[in-house]
Design a protein around this motif. Structure first.
Motif, PDB file in Angstrom:
ATOM      1  N   TYR A 416       0.801  -1.224   0.000  1.00 10.79           N
ATOM      2  CA  TYR A 416       0.000   0.000   0.000  1.00 10.79           C
ATOM      3  C   TYR A 416       0.837   1.278   0.000  1.00 10.79           C
ATOM      4  CZ  TYR A 416      -4.050  -2.950   1.131  1.00 10.79           C
ATOM      5  OH  TYR A 416      -5.042  -3.892   1.103  1.00 10.79           O
ATOM      6  N   PHE A 417       1.962   1.273   0.709  1.00  3.74           N
ATOM      7  CA  PHE A 417       2.714   2.512   0.927  1.00  3.74           C
ATOM      8  C   PHE A 417       4.081   2.523   0.256  1.00  3.74           C
ATOM      9  CE2 PHE A 417       0.161   1.605   4.846  1.00  3.74           C
ATOM     10  CZ  PHE A 417      -0.873   2.469   4.538  1.00  3.74           C
ATOM     11  N   HIS A 418       4.554   1.378  -0.231  1.00  2.72           N
ATOM     12  CA  HIS A 418       5.776   1.276  -1.044  1.00  2.72           C
ATOM     13  C   HIS A 418       7.024   1.771  -0.314  1.00  2.72           C
ATOM     14  CE1 HIS A 418       2.832   0.563  -4.144  1.00  2.72           C
ATOM     15  NE2 HIS A 418       2.314   1.759  -3.953  1.00  2.72           N
ATOM     16  N   GLN A 419       7.056   1.632   0.996  1.00  3.31           N
ATOM     17  CA  GLN A 419       8.244   2.034   1.738  1.00  3.31           C
ATOM     18  C   GLN A 419       8.406   1.182   2.987  1.00  3.31           C
ATOM     19  OE1 GLN A 419       7.554   6.180   2.715  1.00  3.31           O
ATOM     20  NE2 GLN A 419       6.504   5.669   4.605  1.00  3.31           N
ATOM     21  N   PHE A 420       9.640   1.154   3.481  1.00  4.18           N
ATOM     22  CA  PHE A 420       9.927   0.395   4.699  1.00  4.18           C
ATOM     23  C   PHE A 420      10.778   1.263   5.615  1.00  4.18           C
ATOM     24  CE2 PHE A 420      12.376  -2.522   7.347  1.00  4.18           C
ATOM     25  CZ  PHE A 420      11.378  -3.355   7.823  1.00  4.18           C
ATOM     26  N   SER A 482      17.202   6.216   6.204  1.00  2.00           N
ATOM     27  CA  SER A 482      16.173   6.071   7.241  1.00  2.00           C
ATOM     28  C   SER A 482      14.914   5.395   6.702  1.00  2.00           C
ATOM     29  CB  SER A 482      15.817   7.436   7.827  1.00  2.00           C
ATOM     30  OG  SER A 482      15.313   8.293   6.818  1.00  2.00           O
ATOM     31  N   THR A 483      14.679   5.535   5.398  1.00  2.00           N
ATOM     32  CA  THR A 483      13.520   4.898   4.771  1.00  2.00           C
ATOM     33  C   THR A 483      13.934   4.283   3.447  1.00  2.00           C
ATOM     34  OG1 THR A 483      12.065   6.580   5.725  1.00  2.00           O
ATOM     35  CG2 THR A 483      11.152   5.240   3.965  1.00  2.00           C
ATOM     36  N   ILE A 484      13.558   3.041   3.242  1.00  2.08           N
ATOM     37  CA  ILE A 484      13.740   2.414   1.930  1.00  2.08           C
ATOM     38  C   ILE A 484      12.461   2.688   1.149  1.00  2.08           C
ATOM     39  CG2 ILE A 484      14.184   0.268   0.685  1.00  2.08           C
ATOM     40  CD1 ILE A 484      15.434  -0.828   3.251  1.00  2.08           C
ATOM     41  N   ASP A 485      12.561   3.565   0.170  1.00  2.00           N
ATOM     42  CA  ASP A 485      11.377   4.048  -0.541  1.00  2.00           C
ATOM     43  C   ASP A 485      11.353   3.496  -1.961  1.00  2.00           C
ATOM     44  OD1 ASP A 485       9.044   5.420  -0.834  1.00  2.00           O
ATOM     45  OD2 ASP A 485       9.865   7.339  -0.164  1.00  2.00           O
ATOM     46  N   GLY A 486      10.185   3.624  -2.601  1.00  2.00           N
ATOM     47  CA  GLY A 486      10.072   3.227  -3.996  1.00  2.00           C
ATOM     48  C   GLY A 486       9.994   1.729  -4.210  1.00  2.00           C
ATOM     49  N   ILE A 487       9.508   0.984  -3.223  1.00  2.00           N
ATOM     50  CA  ILE A 487       9.381  -0.479  -3.352  1.00  2.00           C
ATOM     51  C   ILE A 487       8.014  -0.793  -3.960  1.00  2.00           C
ATOM     52  CG2 ILE A 487       9.394  -2.679  -2.121  1.00  2.00           C
ATOM     53  CD1 ILE A 487      10.935  -1.234   0.121  1.00  2.00           C
ATOM     54  N   ASP A 573       3.569  20.597  -6.989  1.00  2.15           N
ATOM     55  CA  ASP A 573       2.463  19.984  -6.251  1.00  2.15           C
ATOM     56  C   ASP A 573       2.790  18.506  -6.026  1.00  2.15           C
ATOM     57  OD1 ASP A 573       0.066  19.012  -5.238  1.00  2.15           O
ATOM     58  OD2 ASP A 573      -1.176  20.285  -6.523  1.00  2.15           O
ATOM     59  N   LYS A 574       3.490  18.226  -4.934  1.00  2.00           N
ATOM     60  CA  LYS A 574       3.970  16.867  -4.671  1.00  2.00           C
ATOM     61  C   LYS A 574       2.824  15.877  -4.494  1.00  2.00           C
ATOM     62  CE  LYS A 574       8.054  18.698  -4.632  1.00  2.00           C
ATOM     63  NZ  LYS A 574       8.867  18.630  -5.868  1.00  2.00           N
ATOM     64  N   ASN A 575       1.707  16.335  -3.931  1.00  2.00           N
ATOM     65  CA  ASN A 575       0.576  15.425  -3.710  1.00  2.00           C
ATOM     66  C   ASN A 575      -0.030  14.949  -5.029  1.00  2.00           C
ATOM     67  OD1 ASN A 575       0.728  15.518  -0.898  1.00  2.00           O
ATOM     68  ND2 ASN A 575      -0.534  17.354  -0.782  1.00  2.00           N
ATOM     69  N   LYS A 576      -0.152  15.864  -5.990  1.00  2.00           N
ATOM     70  CA  LYS A 576      -0.683  15.468  -7.295  1.00  2.00           C
ATOM     71  C   LYS A 576       0.270  14.524  -8.019  1.00  2.00           C
ATOM     72  CE  LYS A 576      -4.141  18.695  -8.962  1.00  2.00           C
ATOM     73  NZ  LYS A 576      -4.539  19.586 -10.072  1.00  2.00           N
ATOM     74  N   LEU A 577       1.541  14.818  -7.950  1.00  2.00           N
ATOM     75  CA  LEU A 577       2.530  13.923  -8.567  1.00  2.00           C
ATOM     76  C   LEU A 577       2.453  12.535  -7.945  1.00  2.00           C
ATOM     77  CD1 LEU A 577       5.790  16.037  -9.004  1.00  2.00           C
ATOM     78  CD2 LEU A 577       4.358  15.090 -10.804  1.00  2.00           C
ATOM     79  N   ARG A 578       2.343  12.500  -6.635  1.00  2.00           N
ATOM     80  CA  ARG A 578       2.289  11.219  -5.927  1.00  2.00           C
ATOM     81  C   ARG A 578       1.027  10.436  -6.300  1.00  2.00           C
ATOM     82  NH1 ARG A 578       4.983   9.588  -1.479  1.00  2.00           N
ATOM     83  NH2 ARG A 578       5.737  11.700  -1.109  1.00  2.00           N
ATOM     84  N   PHE A 579      -0.079  11.129  -6.473  1.00  3.90           N
ATOM     85  CA  PHE A 579      -1.356  10.456  -6.727  1.00  3.90           C
ATOM     86  C   PHE A 579      -1.490  10.014  -8.184  1.00  3.90           C
ATOM     87  CE2 PHE A 579      -5.942  10.320  -7.589  1.00  3.90           C
ATOM     88  CZ  PHE A 579      -6.374   9.518  -6.542  1.00  3.90           C
ATOM     89  N   HIS A 580      -1.175  10.920  -9.126  1.00  2.00           N
ATOM     90  CA  HIS A 580      -1.443  10.646 -10.535  1.00  2.00           C
ATOM     91  C   HIS A 580      -0.284   9.963 -11.266  1.00  2.00           C
ATOM     92  CE1 HIS A 580      -5.157  12.883 -10.352  1.00  2.00           C
ATOM     93  NE2 HIS A 580      -4.541  13.990  -9.976  1.00  2.00           N
ATOM     94  N   VAL A 581       0.949  10.343 -10.956  1.00  2.00           N
ATOM     95  CA  VAL A 581       2.102   9.925 -11.759  1.00  2.00           C
ATOM     96  C   VAL A 581       2.918   8.810 -11.105  1.00  2.00           C
ATOM     97  CG1 VAL A 581       4.229  10.739 -12.858  1.00  2.00           C
ATOM     98  CG2 VAL A 581       2.219  12.227 -12.782  1.00  2.00           C
ATOM     99  N   TYR A 582       3.127   8.908  -9.804  1.00  2.00           N
ATOM    100  CA  TYR A 582       4.063   8.016  -9.106  1.00  2.00           C
ATOM    101  C   TYR A 582       3.722   6.528  -9.213  1.00  2.00           C
ATOM    102  CZ  TYR A 582       7.329   6.677  -5.370  1.00  2.00           C
ATOM    103  OH  TYR A 582       8.339   6.113  -4.647  1.00  2.00           O
ATOM    104  N   SER A 584       2.510   4.586 -11.588  1.00  2.00           N
ATOM    105  CA  SER A 584       3.005   3.955 -12.815  1.00  2.00           C
ATOM    106  C   SER A 584       4.527   3.978 -12.880  1.00  2.00           C
ATOM    107  CB  SER A 584       2.422   4.659 -14.045  1.00  2.00           C
ATOM    108  OG  SER A 584       2.853   6.002 -14.117  1.00  2.00           O
ATOM    109  N   GLN A 585       5.143   4.978 -12.240  1.00  2.00           N
ATOM    110  CA  GLN A 585       6.603   5.023 -12.183  1.00  2.00           C
ATOM    111  C   GLN A 585       7.149   3.874 -11.336  1.00  2.00           C
ATOM    112  OE1 GLN A 585       8.359   7.838 -13.722  1.00  2.00           O
ATOM    113  NE2 GLN A 585       6.344   8.011 -14.636  1.00  2.00           N
ATOM    114  N   LEU A 586       6.478   3.622 -10.228  1.00  2.00           N
ATOM    115  CA  LEU A 586       6.888   2.508  -9.372  1.00  2.00           C
ATOM    116  C   LEU A 586       6.786   1.181 -10.109  1.00  2.00           C
ATOM    117  CD1 LEU A 586       5.241   3.351  -5.924  1.00  2.00           C
ATOM    118  CD2 LEU A 586       7.674   3.045  -6.355  1.00  2.00           C
TER     119      LEU A 586
END
Length: 705
Positions: A416-420, A482-487, A573-582, A584-586
């Protein structure tokens, strides 16, 4: 193994009920078949019960179990179907929402305030269709324009709203979060923004009396905290942790606690109810083991737990935790020969019977998995080390709780959150004791609020204590990695991880090497799935024009390399990027993109500028991005053959220019074009028999080579 499994009857019943709920939610067309099956099985079950034990005991035992499981499956299916309001013939989905002229509704939640709106979940009672009021009903999210009147709206108000209503739209970008399905599990299928002056209050206090009292009590207690805790961030943490009010948490606080793996302390749930349970249990310890005292202990403990749920607004997460602990308390009070797993399963069975769609709630899933992980793994981890000093022993105990909970919830966290959170064990050593202190001191502040002098001192102490905790949590974010992101893992892969964890648990319990072999097999299949996806991503060549709502966003991929062009406003607008674009990038394995660190000017430009046009040749395909108005004097000797023409920012004003300049195989009108321009051009494109694609209407455009 068989005898051990027989002790967990309720777990098996809940599993079959859950399967029925899933089937009833996503396969509703089989309702009549399941209803007939349920009726027949119920009769057969009674018959098997009546003759049970006379002959063929083994056969009867097996048939009895099979019938019980089928009944649970059928019950789950039918319950999910009946509780889904969209199947009602008088539901809003049965009418064309665009034809609704006005509606009458009751506000059925406390509401949420943003910078520009006051948002409420409403229950629509009547709608005005063709100048006639009709009894169509359903739930919707209504966002009122922020003004002095909408600020005074509260739970239970009955309103007349002069506005149409819009059905929620499905995701418009690849792998985007399905907000429509998410709200659908809460029986919400419509939304609408309502301007000032377009609504009228008809009545008050039309909601549930208990819920109204709960909300008013919470608001009164919130007022006490507002008065005595001066610092805004400290106040936001105290209100989130004690009353479950998270609206005032800023993005920096949310991100810091999430990165530290401590976000769970800011959502009132099992941890907080567990703290209340621990306090009451400690105070009533002398009654716990007495024959008559057990009943007194259970009554007081359950009453306090539900009183706490009451002051937090009876949110689903607190109700869930209170129900879970209530079952545990009752089992202990009755001295039943049961186990914690059956007790947890029984509480889940009751909750799902009342609301089957809790099964799809992330909070529900995480809560039960965390408790199961703690119950099973914590004692085994704790037994690995022994400490003579009490302080070290307590530190080790909390660490074991953190590891056990993380082991059980990590696959869902990745899904759900793609991070650890790498340092979760450190953050929990800090925030779990801190949560205990903050919750107790905040409740104490509410109790002594009548004594103003003492309340002020307690408020200041809470404030300074939370500031120290915040400083330490933010400090963890500065530690390396501190965070493994983009999983990215998909649902099937998360299930394979859970299957591996299940077999590890069986191996620990049964000490059979075959379970370890099955663990390795599960992890191998999970790894193979990831490798296959990455290989497909490496081979993929794709162009995507995203639907980001009034903004242009274009991605061109070649394997793991990518060109991403977005407008400056969208880039900020980081929230829009995270919602719409991120998302498919992951999925595409694009490792160098993250919405929090994206700098559009740092990448190599793929397009060449030519008199306001952006041109490129990609994989032998001619692509032009028409993003601004052209010089009036610009001409071409003859129309240029191109494969793809992308039009943005209302750059095209005269369709004749397009026909004079280009012969495109495909025209893309992206989300940055106005509705008026799009409608004008559609007619011209159809007249000229041009192949076109409207991103705001059809969703993101994906072009694979």
């Amino acid at each position: 193994m068989q005898q051990a499994w027989n002790r967990y009857a309720f777990i098996r019943l809940v599993l079959f009920m859950a399967l029925g709920i899933v089937a009833g939610t996503f396969l509703p067309d089989f309702f009549n078949i399941i209803l007939i099956l349920f009726s027949g099985i119920a009769v057969l079950y009674i018959a098997v019960q009546f003759f049970r034990g006379y002959q063929f005991p083994t056969f009867q035992s097996v048939s009895f179990a099979v019938l019980a499981f089928l009944i649970c499956f059928s019950f789950g299916y039918l319950n999910a179907f009946w509780k889904s309001e969209k199947h009602d013939e008088k539901h809003l989905l049965k009418v064309n929402a665009e034809e609704i002229e006005a509606f009458q509704a009751i506000l059925i939640n406390e509401g949420k305030t943003t910078e520009k709106t006051h948002g409420f979940k409403v229950e629509i009672q009547q709608v005005l269709l063709n100048n006639e009021w009709q009894n169509y009903s359903g739930n919707a999210m209504i966002y009122f324009q922020k003004d002095s009147l909408s600020k005074a709206l509260q739970y239970g108000d009955q309103l007349l709203v002069k506005s149409r209503i819009s059905e929620l739209e499905p995701p418009k970008n690849p792998l985007e979060f399905n907000y429509k399905r998410f709200l659908g599990f809460d029986q919400i299928y419509h939304k609408q923004y309502v301007k000032s002056g377009k609504w009228l209050k008809l009545d008050e206090e039309q909601g549930n009396l208990v819920m109204a009292s709960s909300i008013k009590t919470g608001q009164y207690l919130e007022g006490i905290m507002n008065k005595y805790i001066p610092n805004d961030r400290s106040l936001a943490i105290a209100k989130a942790l004690t009353l479950g009010i998270k609206d005032e948490l800023d993005n920096d606080l949310r991100n810091a606690y999430a990165a530290a793996g401590a976000m769970h302390v800011l959502a009132v749930s099992g941890l907080h109810v567990g703290i209340i349970f621990l306090i009451v249990s400690t105070l009533l310890k002398r009654w716990r083991n007495r024959k008559r005292g057990r009943v007194f202990f259970a009554i007081i403990n359950i009453s306090v737990l539900w009183a706490y749920a009451f002051i937090t607004g009876l949110s689903p997460s607190v109700q869930r935790a209170a129900m879970m602990f209530s079952f545990i308390i009752l089992a202990q009070a009755m001295k039943r020969q049961t186990n914690i797993y059956n007790t947890l399963a029984a509480s889940a069975f009751v909750l799902l019977s009342f609301n089957p769609f809790l099964l799809f709630s992330v909070g529900f899933q995480l809560s039960y998995l965390a408790v199961l992980g703690i119950v099973f793994f914590q004692p085994k981890l704790y037994g690995l080390l022994q400490f003579k000093f009490v302080l070290w022993d307590k530190i080790w105990a909390i660490t074991c709780v953190s590891i056990a909970a993380q082991l059980a919830t990590a696959p869902l966290g990745l899904l759900y959150f793609h991070q650890f959170p790498t340092y979760f064990f450190l953050s929990n050593l800090l925030v779990i004791p801190a949560a205990f202190v903050i919750l107790n001191s905040s409740l104490f502040l509410m109790i002594i609020s009548f004594w103003e002098w003492a309340a002020e001192w307690i408020g200041y102490l809470i404030d300074y204590f939370i500031q120290i905790i915040n400083y330490l949590v933010f400090s963890l974010d500065y530690l390396p990695n501190s965070t493994i992101d983009g999983i990215y893992i998909n649902t099937a892969e998360s299930w394979l991880i859970y299957i591996a964890i299940f077999f590890i648990a069986l191996f620990i319990s049964e000490k059979k090497i075959n379970y370890m072999k099955l663990t390795v097999l599960s992890l191998f299949l999970m790894s193979a799935s990831i490798c296959l996806r990455q290989y497909e991503n490496f081979q993929e060549k794709k162009l995507i024009v995203y639907d980001t709502g009034n903004h242009h966003a274009l991605a061109i991929r070649n394997g793991f390399s990518q060109y991403l062009k977005v407008e400056d406003e969208l880039a900020n607008d980081k929230n829009k990027l995270r919602f719409h674009v991120y998302p498919s990038q992951l999925h595409g394995g694009i490792a160098d993109f993250h919405p929090d660190h994206f700098e559009p000017n740092n990448q190599k430009e793929l397009f060449e500028d030519f008199n306001g046009l952006k041109l490129t040749i990609w994989e032998d395909k001619r692509i032009i991005h028409w993003h601004q108005g052209l010089d009036k004097n610009i001409t071409f000797k003859k129309p240029i053959d191109i494969d793809l023409l992308i039009i943005s920012n209302n750059a095209l004003q005269n369709p004749k220019k397009l026909i004079d300049f280009f012969k495109p195989k495909k025209i893309i009108l992206d989300a940055s074009n106005s509705y008026y321009n799009i409608q004008n051009f559609k007619a011209k494109f159809e007249e000229e028999n041009l192949d076109y694609y409207i991103v705001p209407e059809e969703g993101a455009f994906e072009w694979k080579l």
